[in-house]
Design a protein around this motif. Structure first.
Motif, PDB file in Angstrom:
ATOM      1  N   GLY A  35       0.851  -1.237  -0.055  1.00  0.00           N
ATOM      2  CA  GLY A  35      -0.072  -0.057  -0.029  1.00  0.00           C
ATOM      3  C   GLY A  35       0.890   1.266  -0.057  1.00  0.00           C
ATOM      4  O   GLY A  35       2.179   1.197   0.514  1.00  0.00           O
ATOM      5  N   TRP A  36       0.294   2.123  -0.555  1.00  0.00           N
ATOM      6  CA  TRP A  36       0.862   3.452  -0.463  1.00  0.00           C
ATOM      7  C   TRP A  36       0.957   4.117   0.712  1.00  0.00           C
ATOM      8  O   TRP A  36      -0.148   4.134   1.496  1.00  0.00           O
ATOM      9  N   GLN A  37       1.892   4.881   1.259  1.00  0.00           N
ATOM     10  CA  GLN A  37       2.269   5.476   2.478  1.00  0.00           C
ATOM     11  C   GLN A  37       1.908   6.878   2.618  1.00  0.00           C
ATOM     12  O   GLN A  37       2.069   7.678   1.371  1.00  0.00           O
ATOM     13  N   TYR A  38       0.558   7.275   3.120  1.00  0.00           N
ATOM     14  CA  TYR A  38       0.303   8.815   3.393  1.00  0.00           C
ATOM     15  C   TYR A  38       0.480   9.480   4.647  1.00  0.00           C
ATOM     16  O   TYR A  38       0.801   8.762   5.563  1.00  0.00           O
ATOM     17  N   GLU A  39       0.611  10.610   4.387  1.00  0.00           N
ATOM     18  CA  GLU A  39       0.895  11.668   5.793  1.00  0.00           C
ATOM     19  C   GLU A  39       0.167  12.822   5.679  1.00  0.00           C
ATOM     20  O   GLU A  39       0.011  13.306   4.565  1.00  0.00           O
ATOM     21  N   TRP A  40      -0.263  13.434   6.747  1.00  0.00           N
ATOM     22  CA  TRP A  40      -0.866  14.764   7.022  1.00  0.00           C
ATOM     23  C   TRP A  40       0.108  15.758   6.653  1.00  0.00           C
ATOM     24  O   TRP A  40       1.325  15.622   6.856  1.00  0.00           O
ATOM     25  N   ALA A  41      -0.261  16.846   5.735  1.00  0.00           N
ATOM     26  CA  ALA A  41       0.191  17.994   5.361  1.00  0.00           C
ATOM     27  C   ALA A  41      -0.742  18.884   5.531  1.00  0.00           C
ATOM     28  O   ALA A  41      -1.468  19.398   4.459  1.00  0.00           O
ATOM     29  N   GLY A  42      -0.986  19.781   6.440  1.00  0.00           N
ATOM     30  CA  GLY A  42      -1.882  20.662   6.939  1.00  0.00           C
ATOM     31  C   GLY A  42      -3.493  20.156   6.930  1.00  0.00           C
ATOM     32  O   GLY A  42      -3.986  19.170   7.523  1.00  0.00           O
ATOM     33  N   PHE A  43      -4.267  20.599   5.839  1.00  0.00           N
ATOM     34  CA  PHE A  43      -5.844  19.909   6.017  1.00  0.00           C
ATOM     35  C   PHE A  43      -5.769  18.727   5.127  1.00  0.00           C
ATOM     36  O   PHE A  43      -6.818  18.143   5.046  1.00  0.00           O
ATOM     37  N   THR A  44      -4.744  18.304   4.180  1.00  0.00           N
ATOM     38  CA  THR A  44      -4.916  17.122   3.257  1.00  0.00           C
ATOM     39  C   THR A  44      -4.087  16.061   3.503  1.00  0.00           C
ATOM     40  O   THR A  44      -2.877  16.227   4.414  1.00  0.00           O
ATOM     41  N   MET A  45      -4.005  14.817   3.031  1.00  0.00           N
ATOM     42  CA  MET A  45      -3.205  13.809   3.086  1.00  0.00           C
ATOM     43  C   MET A  45      -2.269  14.065   1.919  1.00  0.00           C
ATOM     44  O   MET A  45      -3.015  13.899   0.465  1.00  0.00           O
ATOM     45  N   ILE A  46      -1.119  13.495   1.860  1.00  0.00           N
ATOM     46  CA  ILE A  46      -0.095  13.334   0.739  1.00  0.00           C
ATOM     47  C   ILE A  46       0.389  12.184   0.606  1.00  0.00           C
ATOM     48  O   ILE A  46       0.727  11.568   1.695  1.00  0.00           O
ATOM     49  N   ASN A  47       0.686  11.893  -0.789  1.00  0.00           N
ATOM     50  CA  ASN A  47       1.190  10.332  -0.902  1.00  0.00           C
ATOM     51  C   ASN A  47       2.582  10.557  -0.750  1.00  0.00           C
ATOM     52  O   ASN A  47       3.397  11.457  -1.543  1.00  0.00           O
ATOM     53  N   LYS A  48       3.424   9.703  -0.005  1.00  0.00           N
ATOM     54  CA  LYS A  48       4.809   9.876   0.216  1.00  0.00           C
ATOM     55  C   LYS A  48       5.707   9.004  -0.788  1.00  0.00           C
ATOM     56  O   LYS A  48       6.744   9.186  -1.078  1.00  0.00           O
ATOM     57  N   HIS A  49       4.909   8.552  -1.910  1.00  0.00           N
ATOM     58  CA  HIS A  49       5.304   7.500  -2.846  1.00  0.00           C
ATOM     59  C   HIS A  49       6.066   6.445  -2.514  1.00  0.00           C
ATOM     60  O   HIS A  49       7.223   6.045  -3.040  1.00  0.00           O
ATOM     61  N   LEU A  50       5.885   5.821  -1.302  1.00  0.00           N
ATOM     62  CA  LEU A  50       6.555   4.735  -0.802  1.00  0.00           C
ATOM     63  C   LEU A  50       5.637   3.625  -0.699  1.00  0.00           C
ATOM     64  O   LEU A  50       4.622   3.767  -0.078  1.00  0.00           O
ATOM     65  N   LEU A  51       5.681   2.183  -1.431  1.00  0.00           N
ATOM     66  CA  LEU A  51       4.919   1.175  -1.202  1.00  0.00           C
ATOM     67  C   LEU A  51       5.459   0.383  -0.194  1.00  0.00           C
ATOM     68  O   LEU A  51       6.493   0.195  -0.013  1.00  0.00           O
ATOM     69  N   LYS A  52       4.513   0.118   0.920  1.00  0.00           N
ATOM     70  CA  LYS A  52       4.839  -0.646   1.986  1.00  0.00           C
ATOM     71  C   LYS A  52       4.110  -1.831   2.171  1.00  0.00           C
ATOM     72  O   LYS A  52       3.080  -1.649   1.797  1.00  0.00           O
ATOM     73  N   CYS A  53       4.634  -2.591   2.974  1.00  0.00           N
ATOM     74  CA  CYS A  53       3.883  -3.976   3.306  1.00  0.00           C
ATOM     75  C   CYS A  53       3.040  -3.485   4.407  1.00  0.00           C
ATOM     76  O   CYS A  53       3.114  -2.486   5.028  1.00  0.00           O
ATOM     77  N   PRO A  54       1.998  -4.714   4.494  1.00  0.00           N
ATOM     78  CA  PRO A  54       1.262  -4.337   5.748  1.00  0.00           C
ATOM     79  C   PRO A  54       1.904  -4.055   7.200  1.00  0.00           C
ATOM     80  O   PRO A  54       1.265  -3.540   7.983  1.00  0.00           O
ATOM     81  N   TYR A  55       3.024  -4.893   7.544  1.00  0.00           N
ATOM     82  CA  TYR A  55       3.896  -4.584   8.660  1.00  0.00           C
ATOM     83  C   TYR A  55       4.491  -3.044   8.717  1.00  0.00           C
ATOM     84  O   TYR A  55       4.422  -2.830   9.713  1.00  0.00           O
TER      85      TYR A  55
END
Length: 178
Positions: A35-55
């Motif tokens: 899944g793509w790693q998302y992070e908060w940035a102000g009022f929206t979520m941004i995609n960090k463009h890192l594919l990570k496993c469920p763990y």
């Protein structure tokens, strides 16, 4: 017959998708399981463009989210605030006169107020000055000379420029610093 080795977290079934590596731990997985790693940035979520496993997939950090502060409440109509200045002794009553600044020691002072008798409370520097013939918005400045500790009889700077004969005056102002 030899078996082709396959990774622990990926299957060799072609319907499960191609193999790929987790960008965090480096183990091989089937691509649809990452899944793509998302992070908060102000009022929206941004995609960090890192594919990570469920763990390795992290929940977005809520501290990075913008805080939405609610509006201030409506003011109270016809409010009656407490008279803290009187309760804390910040009101001073005294007899003084004001003349244009002519003291050679203080050439930048516009007016000098000479306090001759303090009736109640110390004369506060920064306090609003009130009295007969005193200009509206007059403020008591620094004590130029007088008794120590300050706040008693002596001379004080006053703004704006004005001339007032000896009369009773009052101030309501901030407490004096020690």
């Amino acid at each position: 017959m030899s078996w082709r080795p396959h990774p622990r977290n990926a299957t060799s079934d072609p319907h499960d998708g191609p193999w790929t590596r987790c960008d965090s731990c480096g183990f091989q997985w089937n691509l649809p399981k990452l899944g793509w790693q998302y992070e908060w940035a102000g009022f929206t979520m941004i995609n960090k463009h890192l594919l990570k496993c469920p763990y390795c997939l992290d929940e977005p950090q809520p501290q990075l989210r913008a805080i939405i502060i609610p509006p201030d409440p409506d003011p109270v109509y016809n409010a009656r605030p407490e008279q803290y200045a009187i309760d804390e002794g910040l009101v001073a009553a005294f007899t003084a006169s004001i003349a244009p600044g002519t003291n050679q020691q203080f050439p930048d002072v516009q007016c000098i107020m000479t306090v001759t008798l303090v009736t109640t409370g110390p004369v506060p520097t920064g306090g609003q000055l009130q009295g007969t013939n005193v200009a509206v918005g007059s403020v008591v400045g620094d004590q130029l000379s007088g008794a120590n500790p300050p706040g008693g009889t002596g001379t004080y700077a006053v703004t704006p420029k004005q001339t007032v004969a000896s009369t009773n005056m009052t101030t309501i102002g901030p407490p004096m610093s020690a």
